[in-house]
Design an enzyme around this catalytic site. Structure first.
Site, PDB file in Angstrom:
ATOM      1  N   PHE A 161       0.810  -1.222   0.000  1.00 25.54           N
ATOM      2  CA  PHE A 161       0.000   0.000   0.000  1.00 25.54           C
ATOM      3  C   PHE A 161       0.836   1.260   0.000  1.00 25.54           C
ATOM      4  O   PHE A 161       0.354   2.324  -0.385  1.00 25.54           O
ATOM      5  CB  PHE A 161      -0.941   0.004   1.218  1.00 25.54           C
ATOM      6  CG  PHE A 161      -0.276   0.434   2.507  1.00 25.54           C
ATOM      7  CD1 PHE A 161      -0.094   1.774   2.808  1.00 25.54           C
ATOM      8  CD2 PHE A 161       0.180  -0.508   3.442  1.00 25.54           C
ATOM      9  CE1 PHE A 161       0.531   2.181   3.985  1.00 25.54           C
ATOM     10  CE2 PHE A 161       0.799  -0.118   4.615  1.00 25.54           C
ATOM     11  CZ  PHE A 161       0.978   1.231   4.882  1.00 25.54           C
ATOM     12  N   CYS A 293       9.469   2.099   3.077  1.00 25.47           N
ATOM     13  CA  CYS A 293      10.385   1.008   3.404  1.00 25.47           C
ATOM     14  C   CYS A 293      11.801   1.531   3.579  1.00 25.47           C
ATOM     15  O   CYS A 293      12.651   0.845   4.127  1.00 25.47           O
ATOM     16  CB  CYS A 293      10.358  -0.057   2.317  1.00 25.47           C
ATOM     17  SG  CYS A 293      10.885   0.609   0.741  1.00 25.47           S
TER      18      CYS A 293
HETATM   19  P1  NAD Z   1       1.612  -6.554   3.101  1.00 20.56           P
HETATM   20  O1  NAD Z   1       2.645  -7.601   3.202  1.00 20.56           O
HETATM   21  O2  NAD Z   1       0.516  -6.542   4.104  1.00 20.56           O
HETATM   22  O3  NAD Z   1       0.877  -6.613   1.666  1.00 20.56           O
HETATM   23  C1  NAD Z   1       1.617  -6.625   0.457  1.00 20.56           C
HETATM   24  C2  NAD Z   1       0.793  -7.346  -0.604  1.00 20.56           C
HETATM   25  O4  NAD Z   1       0.606  -8.712  -0.205  1.00 20.56           O
HETATM   26  C3  NAD Z   1      -0.594  -6.758  -0.811  1.00 20.56           C
HETATM   27  O5  NAD Z   1      -0.894  -6.774  -2.188  1.00 20.56           O
HETATM   28  C4  NAD Z   1      -1.503  -7.698  -0.027  1.00 20.56           C
HETATM   29  O6  NAD Z   1      -2.790  -7.810  -0.583  1.00 20.56           O
HETATM   30  C5  NAD Z   1      -0.785  -9.019  -0.120  1.00 20.56           C
HETATM   31  N1  NAD Z   1      -0.952  -9.851   1.080  1.00 20.56           N
HETATM   32  C6  NAD Z   1      -1.158  -9.433   2.351  1.00 20.56           C
HETATM   33  N2  NAD Z   1      -1.217 -10.482   3.199  1.00 20.56           N
HETATM   34  C7  NAD Z   1      -1.054 -11.594   2.446  1.00 20.56           C
HETATM   35  C8  NAD Z   1      -1.018 -12.982   2.745  1.00 20.56           C
HETATM   36  N3  NAD Z   1      -1.160 -13.428   3.990  1.00 20.56           N
HETATM   37  N4  NAD Z   1      -0.823 -13.858   1.728  1.00 20.56           N
HETATM   38  C9  NAD Z   1      -0.665 -13.419   0.468  1.00 20.56           C
HETATM   39  N5  NAD Z   1      -0.686 -12.100   0.125  1.00 20.56           N
HETATM   40  C10 NAD Z   1      -0.880 -11.196   1.099  1.00 20.56           C
HETATM   41  O7  NAD Z   1       2.383  -5.157   3.085  1.00 20.56           O
HETATM   42  P2  NAD Z   1       1.762  -3.693   3.187  1.00 20.56           P
HETATM   43  O8  NAD Z   1       1.275  -3.461   4.569  1.00 20.56           O
HETATM   44  O9  NAD Z   1       0.852  -3.448   2.057  1.00 20.56           O
HETATM   45  O10 NAD Z   1       3.070  -2.803   2.898  1.00 20.56           O
HETATM   46  C11 NAD Z   1       3.961  -2.394   3.901  1.00 20.56           C
HETATM   47  C12 NAD Z   1       5.141  -3.323   4.001  1.00 20.56           C
HETATM   48  O11 NAD Z   1       5.825  -3.386   2.746  1.00 20.56           O
HETATM   49  C13 NAD Z   1       6.184  -2.852   5.002  1.00 20.56           C
HETATM   50  O12 NAD Z   1       6.667  -3.956   5.707  1.00 20.56           O
HETATM   51  C14 NAD Z   1       7.262  -2.234   4.135  1.00 20.56           C
HETATM   52  O13 NAD Z   1       8.558  -2.212   4.704  1.00 20.56           O
HETATM   53  C15 NAD Z   1       7.221  -3.144   2.956  1.00 20.56           C
HETATM   54  N6  NAD Z   1       7.815  -2.533   1.783  1.00 20.56           N
HETATM   55  C16 NAD Z   1       9.039  -2.975   1.408  1.00 20.56           C
HETATM   56  C17 NAD Z   1       9.661  -2.396   0.324  1.00 20.56           C
HETATM   57  C18 NAD Z   1      11.025  -2.868  -0.108  1.00 20.56           C
HETATM   58  O14 NAD Z   1      11.475  -2.422  -1.144  1.00 20.56           O
HETATM   59  N7  NAD Z   1      11.688  -3.745   0.609  1.00 20.56           N
HETATM   60  C19 NAD Z   1       9.034  -1.362  -0.383  1.00 20.56           C
HETATM   61  C20 NAD Z   1       7.771  -0.950   0.031  1.00 20.56           C
HETATM   62  C21 NAD Z   1       7.167  -1.549   1.128  1.00 20.56           C
END
Ligand code: NAD
Length: 506
Positions: A161, A293
């Protein structure tokens, strides 16, 4: 107020549908979830949760499109990417407004996000050069050898998100430019930016079916991870989900790059310019309400500068604005996340930290339906505390005090995450030593958010990345292609003869 949650309902006419084969698809039978404004709590739109049937439809559409897109000329592909770049550049304000409305980040920050995504589109415009193979003439007598990289097929992109436009753009332009077709599953919390991008691709002349958008949650992700026609998966999100996606996708025989969470430290040495360090800590700690992130979440003050540095950071933190015409930061993505972030502040003092700036009054303001939390500064944080160990992902900056460079380095290197880090110093030798010794993927020297340019690759180490491919740059091109090496003989056939031994070069 309808909080974004797993609670489902029937899809309304104001819904944002899937985008499959160049048109909006809203299957009547699918449940939907609400997308609410983090700023006002009002309903913005709803999205359907894709059924397995819709996943199959999207993947079949991408597979069908691959049969022609995978072999279209480089010139034609490049022209479309250039047109996309021009359209995006001309209309980036529209996209920034969508981001700001659904995510809550301030408009200037949203525009910056689009700009960083645009850089990857510009990188992808150079695809003819990036896909050039190599050739060895006369590798053996009358034998030439050349290599080339070929697309994989339909690939899945699953995004978080916090960067609803930029993270999709880390992957989509390169996947498309290298000849693949895409099914992208954006975050269900702010999904509209990806629909907008998909429609823009169509306007740029991309054939229908090359970029498809699938909405949903875990169900849609699992459908993609286990689909036999998906060749590769690019994922960005939290560490537990990144690990799950990596393990599930690779077990299903797919190529997977899964970027996870972060806890980014900024080391400040005693010789640093403390005003510059304080400006950087505040910008990188509270920008986008800490939902980056690459946000700095821990400042490590080395030696006897800690009191002065904390005072400078606190003064700046207290001056930040969340309202008025030109706010510095907006709300968190939703109230559930705001309350989770707040719980770390609630527990910090009992763990032994000092609460220097307390932003919790914002959570109790008259904006009860919104997801605000004010910038918060914790001092005397220690590695045993929960507020240190977890990725808080909100406007909470922690200061850890260290006696020496070694102690500070040990703290950073012991952390299970390894996304980004920064050192602030005037000493070039110390900075170089830090660069050599720190076990983190992206390093800033007097730069608090060292996001690599599009022509380098983005990604961390340790629990911040599962797989061995970072996003965009040369690693992105490699991820979306596989190599062929051709060995060809075009000498006079009359000179050929049978030779049953293993081929040797002569
Ligand atoms: P999230 O892991 O909750 O969701 C990411 C995606 O995975 C979404 O599309 C969601 O629908 C899907 N998802 C969620 N739970 C799932 C599950 N149990 N099984 C399968 N798919 C699932 O992450 P978020 O809250 O949307 O984003 C924030 C996180 O992303 C933070 O931890 C941040 O550090 C990380 N992030 C990392 C980077 C990087 O480059 N390393 C960049 C941006 C964000």
């Amino acid at each position: 107020m309808t909080e974004s949650s797993s609670a489902t309902r029937t899809l309304s006419t104001a819904a944002t549908g899937h985008w499959i084969g160049g048109e909006t698809v809203t299957p009547a039978a699918e449940p939907s979830i609400a997308v609410d404004s983090p700023t006002t709590g009002e309903l913005i739109t709803e999205i359907p949760l894709a059924s397995q049937e819709t996943v199959d439809h999207a993947v079949a559409t991408a597979k069908e499109a691959f049969s022609s897109w995978g072999s279209i000329s480089l010139s034609k592909r490049t022209q479309i990417i250039f047109r996309y770049r021009e359209l995006l550049n001309a209309r980036k304000g529209e996209l920034a407004q969508i981001i700001s409305r659904e995510h809550g980040k301030v408009f200037s920050d949203a525009l910056g996000e689009v700009q960083r995504g645009l850089e990857v589109v510009e990188f992808a415009c150079g695809i003819p050069h990036l896909l050039k193979g190599s050739q060895s003439v006369n590798a053996s007598t009358d034998v030439d050898v050349h290599s080339a990289r070929h697309p994989l097929g339909p690939v899945a992109i699953i995004t978080p998100f916090n960067f609803p436009a930029m993270v999709p753009m880390w992957f989509t332009p390169l996947a498309v430019a290298t000849g693949n077709t895409v099914v992208i599953k954006p975050s269900e919390k702010d999904p509209s930016a990806v629909n907008w991008q998909a429609e823009l691709w169509k306007e740029a002349g991309l054939p229908d079916g090359v970029v498809n958008v699938l909405h949903g949650d875990k169900g849609a992700v699992d459908g993609l991870l286990n689909h036999p026609d998906i060749e590769a998966v690019s994922f960005v999100g939290s560490t537990p989900v990144a690990q799950y996606v990596y393990e599930t996708g690779t077990a299903a025989g797919k190529r997977v790059q899964a970027l996870g969470g972060a806890k980014n430290h900024m080391m400040v040495l005693p010789d640093a310019n403390l005003d510059r360090a304080a400006d950087s800590a505040v910008s990188a700690g509270y920008g986008s309400a800490g939902e980056r992130c690459m946000a700095i979440s821990v400042v490590v003050a080395v030696g006897d500068i800690a009191d002065e540095l904390v005072a400078k950071i606190a003064e700046r933190t207290r001056g930040l604005r969340l309202d008025g015409d030109n706010p510095d930061l907006g709300p968190l993505i939703n109230r559930a996340h705001r309350d989770k972030v707040r719980s770390y502040v609630d527990g910090a003092e009992s763990e032994g930290a000092s609460l220097v700036v307390d932003g919790r009054s914002w959570a109790e303001s008259d904006k009860a339906e919104a997801a605000y939390l004010g910038p918060t500064l914790l001092d005397h944080v220690g590695p045993q505390m929960k507020s240190y160990q977890d990725e808080i992902f909100g406007p909470v900056l922690s200061v850890v005090r260290a006696e020496t460079y070694h102690e500070a380095l040990e703290l950073i290197n012991s952390n299970p995450y390894g996304n980004g880090t920064a050192i602030f110093t005037r000493d070039g030798a110390a900075a170089r030593r830090f660069e050599m010794e720190v076990t983190v993927g992206m390093i800033g020297v007097n730069v608090p958010i060292p996001v690599p340019m599009a022509y380098y690759s983005f990604g961390g180490w340790k629990n911040s990345l599962f797989g061995d491919s970072h996003a965009h740059g040369a690693e992105g091109v490699n991820f979306y292609t596989r190599g062929k090496v051709v060995t060809a003989r075009w000498g006079d056939p009359s000179e050929d003869g049978m030779q049953l031994g293993f081929p040797q070069n002569d």
